[in-house]
Design a protein around this motif. Structure first.
Motif, PDB file in Angstrom:
ATOM      1  N   SER A 189       0.858  -1.206   0.051  1.00 24.12           N
ATOM      2  CA  SER A 189      -0.083  -0.031   0.155  1.00 24.12           C
ATOM      3  C   SER A 189       0.829   1.317   0.262  1.00 24.12           C
ATOM      4  N   THR A 190       2.101   1.215   0.348  1.00 22.08           N
ATOM      5  CA  THR A 190       3.014   2.410   0.088  1.00 22.08           C
ATOM      6  C   THR A 190       4.250   1.985  -0.832  1.00 22.08           C
ATOM      7  N   ILE A 191       4.520   2.975  -1.492  1.00 17.66           N
ATOM      8  CA  ILE A 191       5.931   2.779  -2.508  1.00 17.66           C
ATOM      9  C   ILE A 191       6.911   3.688  -1.792  1.00 17.66           C
ATOM     10  N   SER A 192       8.140   3.235  -1.927  1.00 15.13           N
ATOM     11  CA  SER A 192       9.285   4.089  -1.461  1.00 15.13           C
ATOM     12  C   SER A 192      10.016   4.613  -2.438  1.00 15.13           C
ATOM     13  N   ALA A 193      10.858   5.470  -2.023  1.00 14.42           N
ATOM     14  CA  ALA A 193      11.765   6.002  -2.997  1.00 14.42           C
ATOM     15  C   ALA A 193      12.877   4.844  -3.468  1.00 14.42           C
ATOM     16  N   GLU A 194      13.310   3.858  -2.417  1.00 18.59           N
ATOM     17  CA  GLU A 194      14.142   2.641  -3.036  1.00 18.59           C
ATOM     18  C   GLU A 194      13.208   1.993  -4.071  1.00 18.59           C
ATOM     19  N   ASP A 195      11.906   1.586  -3.833  1.00 14.99           N
ATOM     20  CA  ASP A 195      11.146   0.946  -4.862  1.00 14.99           C
ATOM     21  C   ASP A 195      11.178   1.562  -6.240  1.00 14.99           C
ATOM     22  N   VAL A 196      11.227   2.999  -6.281  1.00 18.26           N
ATOM     23  CA  VAL A 196      11.213   3.554  -7.500  1.00 18.26           C
ATOM     24  C   VAL A 196      12.726   3.682  -8.075  1.00 18.26           C
ATOM     25  N   SER A 197      13.566   3.648  -7.317  1.00 19.17           N
ATOM     26  CA  SER A 197      15.194   3.593  -7.634  1.00 19.17           C
ATOM     27  C   SER A 197      15.490   2.322  -8.202  1.00 19.17           C
ATOM     28  N   PHE A 198      15.308   1.298  -7.636  1.00 17.45           N
ATOM     29  CA  PHE A 198      15.787   0.010  -7.861  1.00 17.45           C
ATOM     30  C   PHE A 198      14.660  -0.887  -8.755  1.00 17.45           C
ATOM     31  N   ARG A 199      13.523  -0.563  -8.881  1.00 15.86           N
ATOM     32  CA  ARG A 199      12.516  -1.516  -9.483  1.00 15.86           C
ATOM     33  C   ARG A 199      11.647  -0.883 -10.471  1.00 15.86           C
ATOM     34  N   MET A 200      11.430   0.456 -10.357  1.00 19.64           N
ATOM     35  CA  MET A 200      10.615   1.393 -11.631  1.00 19.64           C
ATOM     36  C   MET A 200      11.591   2.058 -12.493  1.00 19.64           C
ATOM     37  N   ALA A 201      12.181   2.981 -11.986  1.00 16.54           N
ATOM     38  CA  ALA A 201      13.108   3.570 -12.897  1.00 16.54           C
ATOM     39  C   ALA A 201      14.184   2.896 -13.814  1.00 16.54           C
ATOM     40  N   PRO A 202      14.734   1.987 -13.364  1.00 20.56           N
ATOM     41  CA  PRO A 202      15.415   1.086 -14.300  1.00 20.56           C
ATOM     42  C   PRO A 202      14.711   0.381 -15.527  1.00 20.56           C
ATOM     43  N   ARG A 203      13.370   0.009 -15.068  1.00 18.32           N
ATOM     44  CA  ARG A 203      12.939  -0.416 -16.375  1.00 18.32           C
ATOM     45  C   ARG A 203      12.286   0.569 -17.294  1.00 18.32           C
ATOM     46  N   LEU A 204      11.997   1.638 -16.930  1.00 16.22           N
ATOM     47  CA  LEU A 204      11.735   2.948 -17.724  1.00 16.22           C
ATOM     48  C   LEU A 204      12.928   3.375 -18.622  1.00 16.22           C
ATOM     49  N   ASN A 205      13.927   3.257 -17.707  1.00 14.24           N
ATOM     50  CA  ASN A 205      15.377   3.602 -18.348  1.00 14.24           C
ATOM     51  C   ASN A 205      15.878   2.534 -19.307  1.00 14.24           C
ATOM     52  N   ALA A 206      15.661   1.324 -19.544  1.00 15.78           N
ATOM     53  CA  ALA A 206      15.910   0.358 -20.152  1.00 15.78           C
ATOM     54  C   ALA A 206      15.415   0.625 -21.619  1.00 15.78           C
ATOM     55  N   ALA A 207      14.406   1.167 -21.741  1.00 18.57           N
ATOM     56  CA  ALA A 207      13.825   1.200 -22.935  1.00 18.57           C
ATOM     57  C   ALA A 207      14.647   2.139 -23.701  1.00 18.57           C
ATOM     58  N   GLY A 208      15.403   3.350 -23.128  1.00 19.16           N
ATOM     59  CA  GLY A 208      15.869   4.275 -23.556  1.00 19.16           C
ATOM     60  C   GLY A 208      17.354   3.730 -23.889  1.00 19.16           C
ATOM     61  N   ARG A 209      17.979   3.032 -23.084  1.00 17.10           N
ATOM     62  CA  ARG A 209      19.319   2.247 -23.036  1.00 17.10           C
ATOM     63  C   ARG A 209      19.421   1.590 -24.256  1.00 17.10           C
ATOM     64  N   LEU A 210      18.475   0.713 -24.466  1.00 19.41           N
ATOM     65  CA  LEU A 210      18.774  -0.372 -25.521  1.00 19.41           C
ATOM     66  C   LEU A 210      18.033  -0.097 -26.721  1.00 19.41           C
ATOM     67  N   GLY A 211      16.853   0.634 -26.809  1.00 20.56           N
ATOM     68  CA  GLY A 211      15.943   0.596 -27.788  1.00 20.56           C
ATOM     69  C   GLY A 211      15.547   1.972 -28.035  1.00 20.56           C
ATOM     70  N   ASP A 212      14.193   2.321 -28.013  1.00 20.08           N
ATOM     71  CA  ASP A 212      13.449   3.384 -28.241  1.00 20.08           C
ATOM     72  C   ASP A 212      12.910   3.865 -27.081  1.00 20.08           C
ATOM     73  N   ALA A 213      13.193   5.026 -26.393  1.00 19.99           N
ATOM     74  CA  ALA A 213      12.435   5.557 -25.107  1.00 19.99           C
ATOM     75  C   ALA A 213      10.972   5.577 -25.244  1.00 19.99           C
ATOM     76  N   GLN A 214      10.427   5.852 -26.630  1.00 20.95           N
ATOM     77  CA  GLN A 214       9.418   5.954 -27.075  1.00 20.95           C
ATOM     78  C   GLN A 214       8.181   5.060 -26.165  1.00 20.95           C
ATOM     79  N   LEU A 215       8.888   3.685 -26.183  1.00 20.10           N
ATOM     80  CA  LEU A 215       8.128   2.751 -25.472  1.00 20.10           C
ATOM     81  C   LEU A 215       7.905   3.119 -23.940  1.00 20.10           C
ATOM     82  N   ALA A 216       8.910   3.668 -23.401  1.00 19.14           N
ATOM     83  CA  ALA A 216       8.639   4.050 -22.021  1.00 19.14           C
ATOM     84  C   ALA A 216       7.443   5.301 -21.923  1.00 19.14           C
ATOM     85  N   LEU A 217       7.582   6.191 -22.781  1.00 21.69           N
ATOM     86  CA  LEU A 217       6.642   7.355 -22.794  1.00 21.69           C
ATOM     87  C   LEU A 217       5.262   6.876 -23.144  1.00 21.69           C
TER      88      LEU A 217
END
Length: 585
Positions: A271-299
């Motif tokens: 029921s709660t989301i921490s900054a660590e959850d964002v840092s290690f489990r959400m942001a890396p997935r969004l960043n992955a699209a731009g790192r390897l392919g097309d960040a348009q997928l994340a947007l």
């Protein structure tokens, strides 16, 4: 390699004891807050309960009135507006904030983001694409400040460009129609640490007030702002702390289809989301699209109109992220080996043919963690290379790169993180001059000194204690997690988990407890060892069972009775025991 040392933070213990009573805090909490400069009960209450009402108004932001006037016209006349973000998580979330806000206010939005193939920033060909689509206005997020060629092309095509950015502003001719960037010389907004997504939020809130639209609440954008702010590693203080604290609550509400899909993908069901959850489990997935392919997928995921679309896009992002993990581990093995001969240098500067540009930033961060010094990692493709730089405290990367920019074809960024391009023929001369520049700027060659907030006993570690410490969050740059020292622990059991993590069952004469040491399997002390730990706490919810545990940052096995633990203020630690950046998980 210098051996890390720790010391207990210097605190007025009588003041901490008084504030513990006045503010109703446990002594450890009060000690931590006093060590970080909070010396009144009122200041503590304000810090522990950040409120949106305490955000300072945007007065003083350079070009604000000019930009608001242009956006008001675009909204009222339903003009087609190109929104463009950089390919990292701040750029993608900035584009999402702008696209959602401007669309709600009446503009016809065309949202796009950069591709790694084209390089960071706004390229002239993207300006052409927006112009060909009928856009008379482009609003950038997390880029545009230094994109001179693109801004000139926009003028040629009769397209206004509004830049929303937080990168350093170079000298030279002003080409943008308007720019909201806290680093402009005439900007008077008191806080300079906003990420671009935070600036975009401020702008959308100001525009909503200008248009007097009651059907859209800018606070609904704060989930995006929290992800971008945490992911961009800007200081989580002042306005950023307020925005992230509020944004984490919006995130937990799962209002946006793309956010719901992303949380499910990361197995975040609490029921709660921490900054660590964002840092290690959400942001890396969004960043992955731009790192390897097309960040348009994340947007597209963040802007997904329904759950079915979001679920499909989230699965594609997960596939890209798995591939990114595979590539990253291969590059890490090569880069770590290349860095070893430079362990005693002022900084680590390494490069390799074929190292994927999309992972060099993560590798640089891991090298900083391993060697406790600035690191630059460059991936070469033939004669040219693109790299990322990361640093420890005390070195301004942007200024250091500017001083050695004669070797570079391009560079940009800010004090804590930067990107650069360099030809292979200039790489060695760049390395020599950059190491000399770091040596000049960082005069101390002593071993890293780790600040410990408190010395605690194992029997203090329980759910109530961990949840109390969590109130000090959100954690990040400028507001690090508390670091606790525990001494004389006995390992009842140790177990190496997947991905190289280490799980420990611990005991003392009067208590038992559990700990997790991420990426520290090679430091397994074995059963029956006496160890000292530097750690922080969390609440583990595995299979629905809640328990407090320690998250180990440094582990020291004692070498003989009482060794390495005689002095509560100073403790030498074995080399290489800095826990790596977990953003690669």
């Amino acid at each position: 390699m210098a051996i890390p040392r720790w010391r207990l933070s210097d605190v007025d213990e009588s003041l901490a004891a008084t504030l513990a009573v006045e503010a109703g805090l446990r002594p450890t909490m009060a000690r931590i807050l006093v060590s970080r400069g909070f010396v009144t009960a009122g200041a503590i209450a304000k810090f522990l309960g950040p409120r949106l009402g305490e955000l300072r108004p945007p007065e003083g932001m350079a070009d604000l009135e000019l930009v608001l006037a242009r956006l008001t016209t675009a909204a009222k006349e339903h003009q087609r507006v190109g929104v463009f973000g950089d390919y990292d998580v701040d750029g993608v979330t900035s584009a999402a904030v702008l696209a959602v806000g401007l669309g709600a206010f009446g503009a016809d939005v065309v949202p796009r983001v950069a591709t790694r193939k084209s390089g960071y920033g706004l390229p002239p060909e993207t300006v052409d694409a927006f112009a060909d689509d009928g856009c008379k206005l482009i609003v950038t997020g997390d880029c545009g400040t230094s994109d001179v060629d693109a801004l000139r092309r926009a003028r040629e095509r009769g397209v206004d460009v509004i830049v929303i950015d937080h990168h350093q502003v170079p000298s030279g001719e002003r080409l943008a129609f308007g720019m909201i960037n806290p680093h402009q010389p005439d900007d008077r907004f008191p806080f300079k640490g906003l990420a671009s997504c935070g600036i975009a939020f401020y702008l959308m809130a100001a525009l909503r007030s200008r248009l007097s639209i009651s059907t859209f609440d800018p606070r609904d954008l704060l989930d995006l702002v929290a992800i971008g702010t945490i992911g961009d590693l800007v200081p989580l203080v002042d306005e950023n702390r307020i925005l992230v604290a509020a944004g984490l609550r919006v995130l937990a509400g799962r209002r946006r289809p793309g956010i719901r899909a992303l949380l499910d993908l990361a197995h975040l069901t609490e029921s709660t989301i921490s900054a660590e959850d964002v840092s290690f489990r959400m942001a890396p997935r969004l960043n992955a699209a731009g790192r390897l392919g097309d960040a348009q997928l994340a947007l597209d995921l963040l802007l997904a109109p329904d759950d079915a679309t979001a679920s499909r896009l989230a699965q594609q992002i997960d596939d890209v992220n798995r591939e990114r993990q595979r590539i990253q581990e291969q590059v890490w093995l090569e880069a770590a080996a290349a860095a070893e001969p430079w362990a005693d240098a002022p900084a680590i500067v390494v490069g390799g043919q074929g190292w994927h540009h999309g992972v060099v930033g993560i590798i640089a961060a891991r090298l900083v963690d391993r060697f406790q010094k600035p690191a630059i990692v460059v991936g070469f493709d033939g004669d040219s290379g693109r790299g990322s730089a990361r640093t420890t405290g005390g070195l301004n990367l942007y200024e250091s790169l500017a001083s050695t920019s004669g070797h570079l074809t391009r560079f940009g960024g800010h004090a804590g993180a930067a990107g650069l391009s360099v030809l292979v023929e200039r790489f060695e001369s760049f390395r020599v001059d950059f190491l000399a520049e770091v040596a000049r700027r960082v005069t101390s060659r002593e071993a890293p000194l780790i600040e410990v907030d408190a010395i605690v006993e194992l029997d203090e570690i329980n759910i109530s204690f961990a949840e109390d410490l969590r109130r000090l969050g959100p954690y990040g740059a400028g507001n690090r997690e508390p670091l606790l020292a525990l001494r004389g622990l006995v390992t009842e059991e140790t177990r190496v988990l997947a991905k190289g993590h280490l799980q420990l069952a611990l005991s003392t004469d009067n208590a038992r407890g559990d700990a997790i040491a991420f990426n520290m399997a090679e430091q397994d002390p074995g059963r029956g060892a006496t160890i000292d730990l530097l750690a922080n706490t969390d609440v583990d919810t595995y299979r629905g069972n809640r328990r407090a545990r320690l998250r180990v940052k440094h582990l020291v096995r004692r070498y003989g009775p009482g060794a390495a633990a005689q002095d509560p203020v100073f403790l030498e630690m074995a080399a290489g025991e800095i826990a790596p950046d977990r953003s690669f998980e």
